[in-house]
Design a protein around this motif. Sequence first.
Motif, PDB file in Angstrom:
ATOM      1  N   TYR A  43       0.836  -1.208   0.000  1.00 22.06           N
ATOM      2  CA  TYR A  43       0.000   0.000   0.000  1.00 22.06           C
ATOM      3  C   TYR A  43       0.867   1.253   0.000  1.00 22.06           C
ATOM      4  CZ  TYR A  43      -3.467   3.479   1.326  1.00 22.06           C
ATOM      5  OH  TYR A  43      -4.275   4.603   1.352  1.00 22.06           O
ATOM      6  N   GLY A  44       1.942   1.240   0.805  1.00 21.88           N
ATOM      7  CA  GLY A  44       2.800   2.423   0.869  1.00 21.88           C
ATOM      8  C   GLY A  44       3.510   2.702  -0.439  1.00 21.88           C
ATOM      9  N   VAL A  45       3.998   1.642  -1.121  1.00 17.75           N
ATOM     10  CA  VAL A  45       4.710   1.873  -2.377  1.00 17.75           C
ATOM     11  C   VAL A  45       3.741   2.158  -3.527  1.00 17.75           C
ATOM     12  CG1 VAL A  45       6.685   0.502  -1.653  1.00 17.75           C
ATOM     13  CG2 VAL A  45       4.865  -0.598  -2.959  1.00 17.75           C
ATOM     14  N   ALA A  46       2.508   1.691  -3.398  1.00 20.37           N
ATOM     15  CA  ALA A  46       1.509   1.959  -4.435  1.00 20.37           C
ATOM     16  C   ALA A  46       0.798   3.296  -4.237  1.00 20.37           C
ATOM     17  CB  ALA A  46       0.465   0.835  -4.458  1.00 20.37           C
ATOM     18  N   LEU A  47       0.936   3.892  -3.047  1.00 18.61           N
ATOM     19  CA  LEU A  47       0.163   5.085  -2.716  1.00 18.61           C
ATOM     20  C   LEU A  47       0.373   6.259  -3.673  1.00 18.61           C
ATOM     21  CD1 LEU A  47      -1.836   6.440  -0.847  1.00 18.61           C
ATOM     22  CD2 LEU A  47       0.042   6.957   0.727  1.00 18.61           C
ATOM     23  N   PRO A  48       1.618   6.606  -4.057  1.00 22.85           N
ATOM     24  CA  PRO A  48       1.745   7.715  -5.011  1.00 22.85           C
ATOM     25  C   PRO A  48       0.975   7.472  -6.310  1.00 22.85           C
ATOM     26  CG  PRO A  48       3.872   7.234  -4.011  1.00 22.85           C
ATOM     27  CD  PRO A  48       2.942   6.138  -3.588  1.00 22.85           C
ATOM     28  N   ALA A  49       1.020   6.232  -6.806  1.00 17.94           N
ATOM     29  CA  ALA A  49       0.269   5.919  -8.031  1.00 17.94           C
ATOM     30  C   ALA A  49      -1.233   5.998  -7.792  1.00 17.94           C
ATOM     31  CB  ALA A  49       0.649   4.530  -8.535  1.00 17.94           C
ATOM     32  N   MET A  50      -1.682   5.592  -6.624  1.00 21.95           N
ATOM     33  CA  MET A  50      -3.115   5.665  -6.307  1.00 21.95           C
ATOM     34  C   MET A  50      -3.583   7.121  -6.217  1.00 21.95           C
ATOM     35  SD  MET A  50      -3.344   2.588  -3.479  1.00 21.95           S
ATOM     36  CE  MET A  50      -5.121   2.680  -3.269  1.00 21.95           C
ATOM     37  N   LEU A  51      -2.745   7.983  -5.646  1.00 26.07           N
ATOM     38  CA  LEU A  51      -3.092   9.404  -5.567  1.00 26.07           C
ATOM     39  C   LEU A  51      -3.110  10.042  -6.950  1.00 26.07           C
ATOM     40  CD1 LEU A  51      -0.984  10.390  -2.422  1.00 26.07           C
ATOM     41  CD2 LEU A  51      -3.479  10.399  -2.575  1.00 26.07           C
ATOM     42  N   ASP A  52      -2.165   9.648  -7.801  1.00 29.77           N
ATOM     43  CA  ASP A  52      -2.110  10.220  -9.149  1.00 29.77           C
ATOM     44  C   ASP A  52      -3.201   9.658 -10.055  1.00 29.77           C
ATOM     45  OD1 ASP A  52       0.108  11.643  -8.375  1.00 29.77           O
ATOM     46  OD2 ASP A  52       1.564  10.267  -9.274  1.00 29.77           O
ATOM     47  N   ASP A  53      -3.580   8.409  -9.824  1.00 32.94           N
ATOM     48  CA  ASP A  53      -4.543   7.728 -10.688  1.00 32.94           C
ATOM     49  C   ASP A  53      -5.923   8.384 -10.645  1.00 32.94           C
ATOM     50  OD1 ASP A  53      -6.770   5.234 -10.407  1.00 32.94           O
ATOM     51  OD2 ASP A  53      -5.482   5.149 -12.179  1.00 32.94           O
ATOM     52  N   GLY A  54      -6.393   8.673  -9.439  1.00 28.96           N
ATOM     53  CA  GLY A  54      -7.667   9.366  -9.288  1.00 28.96           C
ATOM     54  C   GLY A  54      -8.900   8.491  -9.384  1.00 28.96           C
ATOM     55  N   SER A  55      -8.766   7.201  -9.693  1.00 29.23           N
ATOM     56  CA  SER A  55      -9.948   6.361  -9.879  1.00 29.23           C
ATOM     57  C   SER A  55     -10.708   6.123  -8.585  1.00 29.23           C
ATOM     58  CB  SER A  55      -9.561   5.019 -10.501  1.00 29.23           C
ATOM     59  OG  SER A  55      -8.678   4.298  -9.653  1.00 29.23           O
ATOM     60  N   LEU A  56     -10.012   6.199  -7.451  1.00 28.29           N
ATOM     61  CA  LEU A  56     -10.685   6.026  -6.160  1.00 28.29           C
ATOM     62  C   LEU A  56     -10.989   7.358  -5.487  1.00 28.29           C
ATOM     63  CD1 LEU A  56      -8.711   2.995  -4.630  1.00 28.29           C
ATOM     64  CD2 LEU A  56     -10.833   2.975  -5.952  1.00 28.29           C
ATOM     65  N   GLY A  57     -10.601   8.471  -6.106  1.00 27.20           N
ATOM     66  CA  GLY A  57     -10.905   9.792  -5.552  1.00 27.20           C
ATOM     67  C   GLY A  57     -10.200  10.075  -4.238  1.00 27.20           C
ATOM     68  N   LEU A  58      -8.920   9.695  -4.120  1.00 29.00           N
ATOM     69  CA  LEU A  58      -8.206   9.859  -2.858  1.00 29.00           C
ATOM     70  C   LEU A  58      -7.524  11.209  -2.763  1.00 29.00           C
ATOM     71  CD1 LEU A  58      -6.362   6.414  -2.480  1.00 29.00           C
ATOM     72  CD2 LEU A  58      -8.648   7.055  -1.707  1.00 29.00           C
ATOM     73  N   ASP A  59      -7.531  11.789  -1.540  1.00 27.25           N
ATOM     74  CA  ASP A  59      -6.600  12.856  -1.201  1.00 27.25           C
ATOM     75  C   ASP A  59      -5.702  12.314  -0.093  1.00 27.25           C
ATOM     76  OD1 ASP A  59      -8.044  12.965   1.197  1.00 27.25           O
ATOM     77  OD2 ASP A  59      -9.171  14.751   0.592  1.00 27.25           O
ATOM     78  N   LYS A  60      -4.746  13.094   0.393  1.00 26.76           N
ATOM     79  CA  LYS A  60      -3.769  12.571   1.356  1.00 26.76           C
ATOM     80  C   LYS A  60      -4.415  12.152   2.670  1.00 26.76           C
ATOM     81  CE  LYS A  60      -0.140  15.386  -0.708  1.00 26.76           C
ATOM     82  NZ  LYS A  60       0.642  16.625  -0.599  1.00 26.76           N
ATOM     83  N   SER A  61      -5.373  12.928   3.132  1.00 29.97           N
ATOM     84  CA  SER A  61      -6.014  12.598   4.395  1.00 29.97           C
ATOM     85  C   SER A  61      -6.820  11.312   4.279  1.00 29.97           C
ATOM     86  CB  SER A  61      -6.924  13.755   4.836  1.00 29.97           C
ATOM     87  OG  SER A  61      -7.558  13.440   6.059  1.00 29.97           O
ATOM     88  N   PHE A  62      -7.592  11.185   3.207  1.00 27.01           N
ATOM     89  CA  PHE A  62      -8.398   9.984   3.016  1.00 27.01           C
ATOM     90  C   PHE A  62      -7.503   8.774   2.753  1.00 27.01           C
ATOM     91  CE2 PHE A  62     -11.842   7.698   0.408  1.00 27.01           C
ATOM     92  CZ  PHE A  62     -12.386   7.142   1.560  1.00 27.01           C
ATOM     93  N   ALA A  63      -6.374   8.984   2.066  1.00 26.81           N
ATOM     94  CA  ALA A  63      -5.427   7.896   1.844  1.00 26.81           C
ATOM     95  C   ALA A  63      -4.899   7.373   3.180  1.00 26.81           C
ATOM     96  CB  ALA A  63      -4.270   8.369   0.974  1.00 26.81           C
ATOM     97  N   GLY A  64      -4.663   8.281   4.132  1.00 27.50           N
ATOM     98  CA  GLY A  64      -4.232   7.853   5.459  1.00 27.50           C
ATOM     99  C   GLY A  64      -5.296   7.031   6.161  1.00 27.50           C
TER     100      GLY A  64
END
Length: 421
Positions: A43-64
């Motif tokens: 999850y930690g190594v995939a997180l930058p890609a997840m934030l950039d991808d946008g398909s799940l609508g994540l921001d940093k707080s929600f990612a945490g």
Amino acid sequence: MITDAQASATSTSTPPRSSALTWAVIALCTAAITVEGFDLIVYGVALPAMLDDGSLGLDKSFAGTLGSLAYAGMLIGAVVCGPLADRLGRRRLLLASGAVFTVFTVACSLAAESWQFGLFRLLAGIGMGGVMPSCVALGKEYAPRGRSALVATVVLAGIPVGGVLAALTATAWGEPLGWRGLFGIGGALSALVFAAAYFLLPDSRPAPAPAPAPTGEAGREVSPDREATGIRTVLSHAYARRTILFTVANFAVLLAWYGLNTWLTQLMREMDYPLGSALRFTLVLNLGAVVGSFALAALADRIGPRLVTAGSAVLAALAVLGLSQGGSTAVILGATALAGVGAQSALTMLNDWVASTYPASARATALGCVSGFGRGGAILAPLLGGWILDAALGPATVFYVFAGSALVCGVALLAIPARRD
């Protein structure tokens, strides 16, 4: 296949000591923890890609928040499955828990919405939390005499080894695979390991310890080898203070360790390192954890766990404090490696210390309770990182929090009373 009967005739407290069986158990437990480490740290190594991808609508707080759900699940899994492993058998609980986190790690790769991903991470975490107590208890029981801390280090080194594999996979194939492919690989590796464990792993379920004899004097402590089993032992007068301090220390070191594993790549990006370089820091963190923890475990086997475990936590605190100051890439990589050495060594030897402190009949229960309630630190770590970054307080503040937490771990460990013989 190594059968239950070969391991122990329906569950004796002393498993056979043949070399082949010993190393088969240690290897399988290490492999199980390794794939858990991959599925957790991916999850930690995939997180930058997840934030950039946008398909799940994540921001940093929600990612945490999403990152904390796996650790919340681990709390549930460890607290529930630790006592069950003492009663029903470690092999059975390990396989069931492994199946759960394998299925739901694969499900994470297929999630279409953020709530689905969060639910699947929570359920995967429940399985992950159930694996660790059984693996450590099995490893402890089959460890060669005088090599307890070393075996615990080998088994729990699986977490950073899994982190190394996750970081290497993301570095080599992260772009073509995407974050979904990274979770899919984690699920596939887990399926292979637990299929092998199904056919090869023996069981071990210690016989219950004798019930406590009546005491003729008010206030007299019951000898530990005559305590009732399970949760009553863990919370009894003879062990309660140790249980509380072990839990506080575990909470604190897990906050620091999993905080770094969740946020280090993103923190390095916040400090203007490119993504490829940022992934390298996560790789070095986990490599340092693997290599350094073996040297410190050998020292702990020689001089005892107290000073080595507490010293490892202090080392982690100082190294993380150094990360907050920035500097050249070489300096930061060195501090990152030392942070991995200190945090992982403290966590590994803490678990071995717990396993050595309680009677065999309550060992998995103690490990489940200490690691389970201590998982609160792992739950809080992704949330804290997200809140601090979302509040624009900067990456240095995140490092200060993780350094302070590692220091709390060291203080709690030093406060644990010497074990009575």
